[in-house]
Design a protein around this motif. Sequence first.
Motif, PDB file in Angstrom:
ATOM      1  N   PHE A 147      -3.693   0.474  12.034  1.00  0.00           N
ATOM      2  CA  PHE A 147      -3.965   0.725  10.620  1.00  0.00           C
ATOM      3  C   PHE A 147      -4.119   2.219  10.404  1.00  0.00           C
ATOM      4  CE2 PHE A 147      -8.029  -0.267  12.594  1.00  0.00           C
ATOM      5  CZ  PHE A 147      -8.942   0.630  12.045  1.00  0.00           C
ATOM      6  N   ALA A 148      -3.770   2.662   9.204  1.00  0.00           N
ATOM      7  CA  ALA A 148      -3.768   4.097   8.929  1.00  0.00           C
ATOM      8  C   ALA A 148      -4.094   4.371   7.472  1.00  0.00           C
ATOM      9  CB  ALA A 148      -2.399   4.689   9.263  1.00  0.00           C
ATOM     10  N   ALA A 149      -4.753   5.495   7.249  1.00  0.00           N
ATOM     11  CA  ALA A 149      -5.082   5.929   5.898  1.00  0.00           C
ATOM     12  C   ALA A 149      -4.028   6.903   5.396  1.00  0.00           C
ATOM     13  CB  ALA A 149      -6.445   6.612   5.893  1.00  0.00           C
ATOM     14  N   TRP A 150      -3.657   6.731   4.161  1.00  0.00           N
ATOM     15  CA  TRP A 150      -2.753   7.635   3.470  1.00  0.00           C
ATOM     16  C   TRP A 150      -3.422   8.040   2.172  1.00  0.00           C
ATOM     17  CZ3 TRP A 150       1.105   9.197   6.456  1.00  0.00           C
ATOM     18  CH2 TRP A 150       1.453   8.395   7.535  1.00  0.00           C
ATOM     19  N   ALA A 151      -2.826   8.931   1.419  1.00  0.00           N
ATOM     20  CA  ALA A 151      -3.460   9.452   0.207  1.00  0.00           C
ATOM     21  C   ALA A 151      -3.820   8.354  -0.788  1.00  0.00           C
ATOM     22  CB  ALA A 151      -2.562  10.487  -0.458  1.00  0.00           C
ATOM     23  N   HIS A 159      -3.076   4.745  -0.160  1.00  0.00           N
ATOM     24  CA  HIS A 159      -3.069   3.386   0.370  1.00  0.00           C
ATOM     25  C   HIS A 159      -3.498   3.366   1.837  1.00  0.00           C
ATOM     26  CE1 HIS A 159       0.907   4.832   1.683  1.00  0.00           C
ATOM     27  NE2 HIS A 159       0.788   3.956   2.674  1.00  0.00           N
ATOM     28  N   ILE A 160      -3.758   2.167   2.311  1.00  0.00           N
ATOM     29  CA  ILE A 160      -3.979   1.909   3.730  1.00  0.00           C
ATOM     30  C   ILE A 160      -2.778   1.105   4.206  1.00  0.00           C
ATOM     31  CG2 ILE A 160      -5.421   0.721   5.447  1.00  0.00           C
ATOM     32  CD1 ILE A 160      -6.877   3.070   4.127  1.00  0.00           C
ATOM     33  N   SER A 161      -2.232   1.483   5.334  1.00  0.00           N
ATOM     34  CA  SER A 161      -1.130   0.720   5.916  1.00  0.00           C
ATOM     35  C   SER A 161      -1.644  -0.057   7.119  1.00  0.00           C
ATOM     36  CB  SER A 161       0.007   1.638   6.361  1.00  0.00           C
ATOM     37  OG  SER A 161       0.673   2.174   5.250  1.00  0.00           O
ATOM     38  N   VAL A 162      -1.087  -1.245   7.299  1.00  0.00           N
ATOM     39  CA  VAL A 162      -1.362  -2.082   8.455  1.00  0.00           C
ATOM     40  C   VAL A 162      -0.013  -2.444   9.054  1.00  0.00           C
ATOM     41  CG1 VAL A 162      -2.334  -4.288   9.235  1.00  0.00           C
ATOM     42  CG2 VAL A 162      -3.517  -2.963   7.467  1.00  0.00           C
ATOM     43  N   PRO A 212       3.310  -9.482  -1.592  1.00  0.00           N
ATOM     44  CA  PRO A 212       3.035  -8.375  -2.524  1.00  0.00           C
ATOM     45  C   PRO A 212       2.713  -7.042  -1.841  1.00  0.00           C
ATOM     46  CG  PRO A 212       1.709 -10.316  -3.077  1.00  0.00           C
ATOM     47  CD  PRO A 212       2.363 -10.585  -1.761  1.00  0.00           C
ATOM     48  N   TYR A 213       2.400  -7.088  -0.566  1.00  0.00           N
ATOM     49  CA  TYR A 213       1.984  -5.887   0.154  1.00  0.00           C
ATOM     50  C   TYR A 213       3.053  -5.341   1.102  1.00  0.00           C
ATOM     51  CZ  TYR A 213      -2.423  -7.666  -1.584  1.00  0.00           C
ATOM     52  OH  TYR A 213      -3.421  -8.139  -2.400  1.00  0.00           O
ATOM     53  N   LEU A 214       4.177  -6.034   1.203  1.00  0.00           N
ATOM     54  CA  LEU A 214       5.241  -5.594   2.100  1.00  0.00           C
ATOM     55  C   LEU A 214       5.844  -4.272   1.638  1.00  0.00           C
ATOM     56  CD1 LEU A 214       7.196  -8.850   2.928  1.00  0.00           C
ATOM     57  CD2 LEU A 214       5.785  -7.485   4.475  1.00  0.00           C
ATOM     58  N   SER A 215       6.023  -3.380   2.595  1.00  0.00           N
ATOM     59  CA  SER A 215       6.654  -2.107   2.321  1.00  0.00           C
ATOM     60  C   SER A 215       7.534  -1.797   3.521  1.00  0.00           C
ATOM     61  CB  SER A 215       5.605  -1.015   2.149  1.00  0.00           C
ATOM     62  OG  SER A 215       6.231   0.227   1.982  1.00  0.00           O
ATOM     63  N   GLY A 216       8.781  -2.034   3.372  1.00  0.00           N
ATOM     64  CA  GLY A 216       9.663  -1.868   4.513  1.00  0.00           C
ATOM     65  C   GLY A 216       9.583  -3.069   5.429  1.00  0.00           C
ATOM     66  N   LYS A 217      10.252  -2.962   6.537  1.00  0.00           N
ATOM     67  CA  LYS A 217      10.413  -4.082   7.448  1.00  0.00           C
ATOM     68  C   LYS A 217       9.122  -4.501   8.159  1.00  0.00           C
ATOM     69  CE  LYS A 217      13.523  -5.330  11.208  1.00  0.00           C
ATOM     70  NZ  LYS A 217      14.630  -4.851  12.011  1.00  0.00           N
ATOM     71  N   GLY A 218       8.290  -3.551   8.550  1.00  0.00           N
ATOM     72  CA  GLY A 218       7.142  -3.902   9.356  1.00  0.00           C
ATOM     73  C   GLY A 218       5.819  -3.336   8.896  1.00  0.00           C
ATOM     74  N   THR A 219       5.703  -3.008   7.604  1.00  0.00           N
ATOM     75  CA  THR A 219       4.512  -2.340   7.100  1.00  0.00           C
ATOM     76  C   THR A 219       3.909  -3.099   5.921  1.00  0.00           C
ATOM     77  OG1 THR A 219       5.428  -0.198   7.721  1.00  0.00           O
ATOM     78  CG2 THR A 219       3.622  -0.173   6.138  1.00  0.00           C
ATOM     79  N   LEU A 220       2.592  -3.188   5.945  1.00  0.00           N
ATOM     80  CA  LEU A 220       1.847  -3.693   4.799  1.00  0.00           C
ATOM     81  C   LEU A 220       1.119  -2.507   4.177  1.00  0.00           C
ATOM     82  CD1 LEU A 220       0.329  -6.828   6.527  1.00  0.00           C
ATOM     83  CD2 LEU A 220       2.163  -6.813   4.820  1.00  0.00           C
ATOM     84  N   LYS A 221       1.210  -2.363   2.858  1.00  0.00           N
ATOM     85  CA  LYS A 221       0.519  -1.292   2.141  1.00  0.00           C
ATOM     86  C   LYS A 221      -0.498  -1.910   1.193  1.00  0.00           C
ATOM     87  CE  LYS A 221       3.827   2.498   1.840  1.00  0.00           C
ATOM     88  NZ  LYS A 221       4.595   3.314   0.888  1.00  0.00           N
ATOM     89  N   PHE A 222      -1.742  -1.453   1.329  1.00  0.00           N
ATOM     90  CA  PHE A 222      -2.821  -1.908   0.473  1.00  0.00           C
ATOM     91  C   PHE A 222      -3.303  -0.719  -0.353  1.00  0.00           C
ATOM     92  CE2 PHE A 222      -2.797  -4.577   4.274  1.00  0.00           C
ATOM     93  CZ  PHE A 222      -2.699  -5.835   3.702  1.00  0.00           C
ATOM     94  N   LYS A 245      -6.881  -0.465  -5.721  1.00  0.00           N
ATOM     95  CA  LYS A 245      -7.125  -1.893  -5.957  1.00  0.00           C
ATOM     96  C   LYS A 245      -8.072  -2.415  -4.879  1.00  0.00           C
ATOM     97  CE  LYS A 245      -2.693  -2.767  -8.108  1.00  0.00           C
ATOM     98  NZ  LYS A 245      -1.501  -3.613  -8.120  1.00  0.00           N
ATOM     99  N   GLU A 246      -8.603  -3.606  -5.135  1.00  0.00           N
ATOM    100  CA  GLU A 246      -9.481  -4.226  -4.151  1.00  0.00           C
ATOM    101  C   GLU A 246      -8.686  -4.548  -2.882  1.00  0.00           C
ATOM    102  OE1 GLU A 246     -12.308  -8.150  -3.747  1.00  0.00           O
ATOM    103  OE2 GLU A 246     -11.894  -7.349  -5.739  1.00  0.00           O
ATOM    104  N   ILE A 247      -9.218  -4.152  -1.754  1.00  0.00           N
ATOM    105  CA  ILE A 247      -8.553  -4.400  -0.469  1.00  0.00           C
ATOM    106  C   ILE A 247      -8.831  -5.851  -0.058  1.00  0.00           C
ATOM    107  CG2 ILE A 247      -8.418  -3.743   1.968  1.00  0.00           C
ATOM    108  CD1 ILE A 247      -7.452  -1.501   0.103  1.00  0.00           C
ATOM    109  N   PRO A 248      -7.796  -6.631   0.241  1.00  0.00           N
ATOM    110  CA  PRO A 248      -7.984  -8.035   0.644  1.00  0.00           C
ATOM    111  C   PRO A 248      -8.348  -8.148   2.132  1.00  0.00           C
ATOM    112  CG  PRO A 248      -5.661  -7.549   0.541  1.00  0.00           C
ATOM    113  CD  PRO A 248      -6.386  -6.294   0.108  1.00  0.00           C
ATOM    114  N   PHE A 249      -9.607  -7.870   2.441  1.00  0.00           N
ATOM    115  CA  PHE A 249     -10.044  -7.865   3.839  1.00  0.00           C
ATOM    116  C   PHE A 249      -9.814  -9.215   4.507  1.00  0.00           C
ATOM    117  CE2 PHE A 249     -12.640  -4.501   1.864  1.00  0.00           C
ATOM    118  CZ  PHE A 249     -12.198  -3.430   2.627  1.00  0.00           C
ATOM    119  N   ASP A 250      -9.970 -10.303   3.758  1.00  0.00           N
ATOM    120  CA  ASP A 250      -9.730 -11.629   4.339  1.00  0.00           C
ATOM    121  C   ASP A 250      -8.268 -11.779   4.764  1.00  0.00           C
ATOM    122  OD1 ASP A 250      -9.002 -11.569   1.605  1.00  0.00           O
ATOM    123  OD2 ASP A 250      -9.239 -13.726   1.409  1.00  0.00           O
TER     124      ASP A 250
END
Length: 109
Positions: A51-55, A57-60, A76-86, A90-95
């Motif tokens: 996981f990583a922080a960006w300006a 969003h958080i990517s997983v 709804p969180y897919l960004s590219g082939k292997g990345t989730l962007k939160f 917005k509220e982060i869906p920790f679950d």
Amino acid sequence: MDAYISVQPAATQQVLHEIRRTIHAAVPDAGEMISYGIPTITIGGHYVVYFAAWAHHISVYPVPRGDEGLATELAPYLSGKGTLKFPLAKEIPFDLIAKVAAQLAAEKR
């Protein structure tokens, strides 16, 4: 991992700490390391989830495969082939992040 989190903005630090806690709750036997310059959760020294922080969003990484129900939740969180962007705005869906970590851990076992 503490050093990585500590240099982020205060609000982002809180999110990262909660993601870290969430993943460890979902994968209780997990270890930690920095790989590719970002926090990495491991099992037996092998990566499970990054996981990583960006300006803004958080990517997983990576996106788990093979569970159609989970894939629908992740869409709804897919960004590219292997990345989730939160988005941080917005509220982060920790679950949902817990489900991702648990699925990825199951794939590694």
